[in-house]
Design a protein around this motif. Structure first.
Motif, PDB file in Angstrom:
ATOM      1  N   THR A 191       0.851  -1.196   0.000  1.00  0.00           N
ATOM      2  CA  THR A 191       0.000   0.000   0.000  1.00  0.00           C
ATOM      3  C   THR A 191       0.883   1.242   0.000  1.00  0.00           C
ATOM      4  O   THR A 191       2.069   1.193   0.369  1.00  0.00           O
ATOM      5  CB  THR A 191      -0.917   0.037   1.236  1.00  0.00           C
ATOM      6  N   VAL A 192       0.317   2.395  -0.397  1.00  0.00           N
ATOM      7  CA  VAL A 192       0.996   3.697  -0.334  1.00  0.00           C
ATOM      8  C   VAL A 192       0.194   4.600   0.574  1.00  0.00           C
ATOM      9  O   VAL A 192      -1.030   4.444   0.721  1.00  0.00           O
ATOM     10  CB  VAL A 192       1.140   4.321  -1.732  1.00  0.00           C
ATOM     11  N   ASP A 193       0.860   5.563   1.212  1.00  0.00           N
ATOM     12  CA  ASP A 193       0.168   6.408   2.182  1.00  0.00           C
ATOM     13  C   ASP A 193      -0.692   7.462   1.511  1.00  0.00           C
ATOM     14  O   ASP A 193      -1.608   8.009   2.143  1.00  0.00           O
ATOM     15  CB  ASP A 193       1.174   7.051   3.140  1.00  0.00           C
ATOM     16  N   ARG A 194      -0.445   7.777   0.222  1.00  0.00           N
ATOM     17  CA  ARG A 194      -1.334   8.690  -0.501  1.00  0.00           C
ATOM     18  C   ARG A 194      -1.191   8.456  -1.996  1.00  0.00           C
ATOM     19  O   ARG A 194      -0.146   8.051  -2.491  1.00  0.00           O
ATOM     20  CB  ARG A 194      -1.063  10.159  -0.161  1.00  0.00           C
ATOM     21  N   ASN A 195      -2.262   8.755  -2.679  1.00  0.00           N
ATOM     22  CA  ASN A 195      -2.333   8.547  -4.128  1.00  0.00           C
ATOM     23  C   ASN A 195      -3.483   9.400  -4.667  1.00  0.00           C
ATOM     24  O   ASN A 195      -4.634   9.244  -4.210  1.00  0.00           O
ATOM     25  CB  ASN A 195      -2.590   7.075  -4.444  1.00  0.00           C
ATOM     26  N   PHE A 205       6.523   9.950  -0.793  1.00  0.00           N
ATOM     27  CA  PHE A 205       5.435   9.159  -0.211  1.00  0.00           C
ATOM     28  C   PHE A 205       6.029   7.859   0.313  1.00  0.00           C
ATOM     29  O   PHE A 205       7.195   7.533   0.024  1.00  0.00           O
ATOM     30  CB  PHE A 205       4.320   8.892  -1.234  1.00  0.00           C
ATOM     31  N   VAL A 250       0.207  11.602  -6.003  1.00  0.00           N
ATOM     32  CA  VAL A 250       1.262  12.401  -5.385  1.00  0.00           C
ATOM     33  C   VAL A 250       1.800  13.365  -6.437  1.00  0.00           C
ATOM     34  O   VAL A 250       1.511  13.227  -7.642  1.00  0.00           O
ATOM     35  CB  VAL A 250       2.408  11.516  -4.852  1.00  0.00           C
ATOM     36  N   LEU A 305      -0.096   4.101  -9.484  1.00  0.00           N
ATOM     37  CA  LEU A 305       0.183   5.383  -8.846  1.00  0.00           C
ATOM     38  C   LEU A 305       0.147   6.485  -9.884  1.00  0.00           C
ATOM     39  O   LEU A 305       0.718   6.357 -10.963  1.00  0.00           O
ATOM     40  CB  LEU A 305       1.558   5.356  -8.159  1.00  0.00           C
ATOM     41  N   SER A 347       8.809  -0.308   5.383  1.00  0.00           N
ATOM     42  CA  SER A 347       8.376   1.046   4.997  1.00  0.00           C
ATOM     43  C   SER A 347       9.502   1.692   4.198  1.00  0.00           C
ATOM     44  O   SER A 347      10.618   1.878   4.713  1.00  0.00           O
ATOM     45  CB  SER A 347       8.045   1.895   6.226  1.00  0.00           C
ATOM     46  N   GLU A 359       7.675  15.176  -4.496  1.00  0.00           N
ATOM     47  CA  GLU A 359       7.039  14.985  -3.205  1.00  0.00           C
ATOM     48  C   GLU A 359       7.183  13.514  -2.815  1.00  0.00           C
ATOM     49  O   GLU A 359       6.893  12.612  -3.597  1.00  0.00           O
ATOM     50  CB  GLU A 359       5.559  15.371  -3.284  1.00  0.00           C
TER      51      GLU A 359
END
Length: 581
Positions: free
Chosen positions: A36-40, A48, A42, A125, A97, A46
């Motif tokens: 998983t990614v913490d945001r999408n 992630f 991006v 992504l 991570s 920046e």
């Protein structure tokens, strides 16, 4: 009842001890891997976080992040293990991570990862360009990169500059070096730190310069450095004396570099540079050279924008009238204003063999001017030197004490003048005239006798000094003392006049005397002695005691032969003592 409870507790503790002390890989039974990614989506530049979880305890090296290097800047990867026991039901997880930074906008797919036979699902992504509003507001931390040249020749230096802009309180940070395939990269100089106001905001700027020397021709990409640090987060509330920080990860913009190959018409040692110069220095040169006396010539080659390994050998041709003993070359590289400056020094000891005019040929080093794109030559012009004959060492003539008889005769004409008796006035003038003429004749005769006697004595002294036993013995004693003291520095000064004396040519040089003697052993010994003195660190050194011992024995043999052998015109020496045994 209490005993039963205690027994059960002991069993539980035993099971727990076995559980935690057993190797983790014994229980490794992965059945699921998730990514998983913490945001999408991006934004470009920046960071992630990509998180991968396996439902069992496995080794930290089980995750391979190398497939991500193609599209992302891969930062630090942290690993954690977690174990939970609920009602004797144990569950374990391993979590990775990884910090990633996209370099270009677009749609990317994070590939699946296989751990212990189980694979995760790919992650789609989306990377967006930096918005105009965010650019207008300005970023807290960002990197800029630039090069002085985007198109260079093979092995030409490229100056690469990266600037870290910081508008917050930096607690810690690290900046990596740029990377390029088939390129040698090295930091040049120290970091520079200053402040600038950009778009109405003050930034603290840390500037770092690198040197990139491409080793192959073609088109290459210079991967920008990666920054990782922690800054104070003013948006979060601090507790007590502890301030809250947040992690910042930034990467600069890649730069494309075109490297040209070596021109086909350049047939020399490849030396690309902006400027090359050559000069020489002479140590021990006082206008003229002297036969048998050494001087040292040092040639220095200097080039900009290259390192010492790129400099060619200078060398140089020397005529047969001299013997040369080159020293080991010295090379160095320094940094000036972000540019490499390389130097090569080659020193050579030169000993003239004969008098006359010595012509040192010109020295030329070809190099390629990267500014004009043409072949040029750094040149030392031809040098003409005058070599004078070595001065013969002679013993000064002893000062002769004045002969008392001669002194008396020189003073005799003055005595009658003082003691002449006065007579009567009529005869005084006649007597004075006769006595004056007599005394004048006697004085002239005495002066003539003294001049002839002095010239005869001087001729005898000169003949004795030049060809007599005294002069050769005197020179031989001085030479023996130098050999016994192993004084290589003064050996030539005493060996040359002694050999010239037994060769019956006092003005003859050491090389001519050795050649006339036709003694190969003497020539080899002298070459070895001079080689030890002037040969430098690359000349094989020989035991000095053995050399001087052999030289002493050989000189004694030569002296004996010069006495015993008869004179054969053109091939043998005159005997030093023709009338003695």
């Amino acid at each position: 009842m209490n005993k039963q409870i205690g027994k059960t507790a002991m069993q539980c503790m035993l099971w727990l001890a076995v559980l935690f002390t057993a190797p983790l890989y014994v229980y490794a039974d992965v059945t699921q891997v998730t990514a998983t990614v913490d945001r999408n989506p991006v934004m470009v530049d920046e960071s992630f976080v990509l998180e991968i979880i396996a439902n069992d305890s496995v080794d930290a090296d089980a995750l391979d992040t190398s497939p991500l290097l193609k599209d992302f800047v891969v930062g630090r990867t942290s690993t954690s293990h977690q174990t939970q026991i609920i009602n004797f039901d144990t569950s374990r997880t391993t979590r990775w991570s990884t910090v990633l930074i996209p370099r270009q906008p677009g749609i990317y797919t994070i590939p699946s990862f296989t751990i212990e036979g189980q694979s995760s699902q790919p992650v789609r992504l989306e990377v967006l360009p930096v918005s105009q509003s965010k650019a207008a507001q300005g970023q807290d931390v960002y990197l800029t990169t630039e090069v002085d040249l985007e198109e260079v020749y093979l092995q030409q230096q490229v100056r690469y500059t990266v600037k870290l802009h910081i508008a917050m309180d930096l607690q810690r940070g690290s900046l990596s070096a740029p990377s390029m395939q088939d390129g040698e990269i090295e930091q040049v100089g120290e970091d520079k730190e200053y402040s600038e106001i950009i778009n109405g905001r003050r930034y603290r700027i840390i500037e770092r310069t690198f040197s990139i020397i491409p080793q192959k021709s073609g088109e290459f990409t210079i991967q920008a450095p990666y920054f990782e640090g922690e800054v104070l987060d003013n948006s979060r509330r601090s507790f007590g004396f502890f301030n809250r920080t947040r992690t910042i990860n930034k990467v600069g913009k890649n730069i494309f570099l075109k490297v040209r190959p070596i021109p086909t018409d350049f047939k020399h040692h490849w030396l690309p540079s902006e400027h090359v110069e050559i000069h020489d220095e002479w140590q021990g040169l006082q206008g003229e050279l002297t036969v048998g006396e050494p001087v040292t010539r040092t040639i220095t080659l200097t080039a900009l924008g290259v390192v010492e390994a790129q400099l060619p050998e200078i060398g140089g041709d020397y005529p047969e009238q001299v013997k040369t003993y080159p020293d080991q070359a010295e090379t160095t590289t320094v940094q000036r204003n972000g540019t490499f400056v390389a130097q090569r020094n080659e020193s050579t000891a030169i000993i003239p063999n004969e008098a006359g005019v010595l012509i040192i040929p010109a020295v030329s080093v070809p190099w390629f001017n990267v500014v004009t794109g043409k072949t040029e030559f750094a040149t030392l012009p031809e040098k003409r030197l005058t070599v004078k004959a070595a001065q013969t060492t002679t013993t000064p003539a002893p000062i002769q004490a004045p002969d008392p008889a001669t002194v008396a005769q020189q003073q005799a004409p003055q005595l009658p003048l003082a003691q002449a008796p006065l007579t009567s006035a009529p005869i005084a003038p006649q007597w004075w005239s006769i006595s004056s003429w007599i005394l004048l004749v006697l004085w002239l005769a005495t002066l003539m006798f003294w001049w002839l006697s002095s010239r005869k004595k001087q001729a005898l002294v000169t003949t004795s000094e030049t060809h007599g036993n005294y002069t050769e013995k005197q020179l031989w004693q001085q030479l023996q003392q130098v050999v016994q003291q192993q004084d290589a520095q003064n050996l030539t000064n005493y060996l040359q006049p002694w050999l010239a004396e037994i060769c019956r040519n006092p003005q003859q040089s050491l090389a001519k005397s050795v050649e006339q003697l036709q003694n190969g052993e003497l020539k080899a010994l002298l070459d070895t002695l001079f080689g030890n003195r002037f040969g430098g660190s690359n000349h094989q050194s020989t035991n000095s005691n053995e050399l001087f011992s052999a030289l002493k024995d050989l000189l004694i043999t030569l002296r004996k032969q010069s006495r015993d052998k008869p004179v054969i015109k053109g091939t043998q020496l005159h005997p030093l003592y023709p009338n003695t045994q």
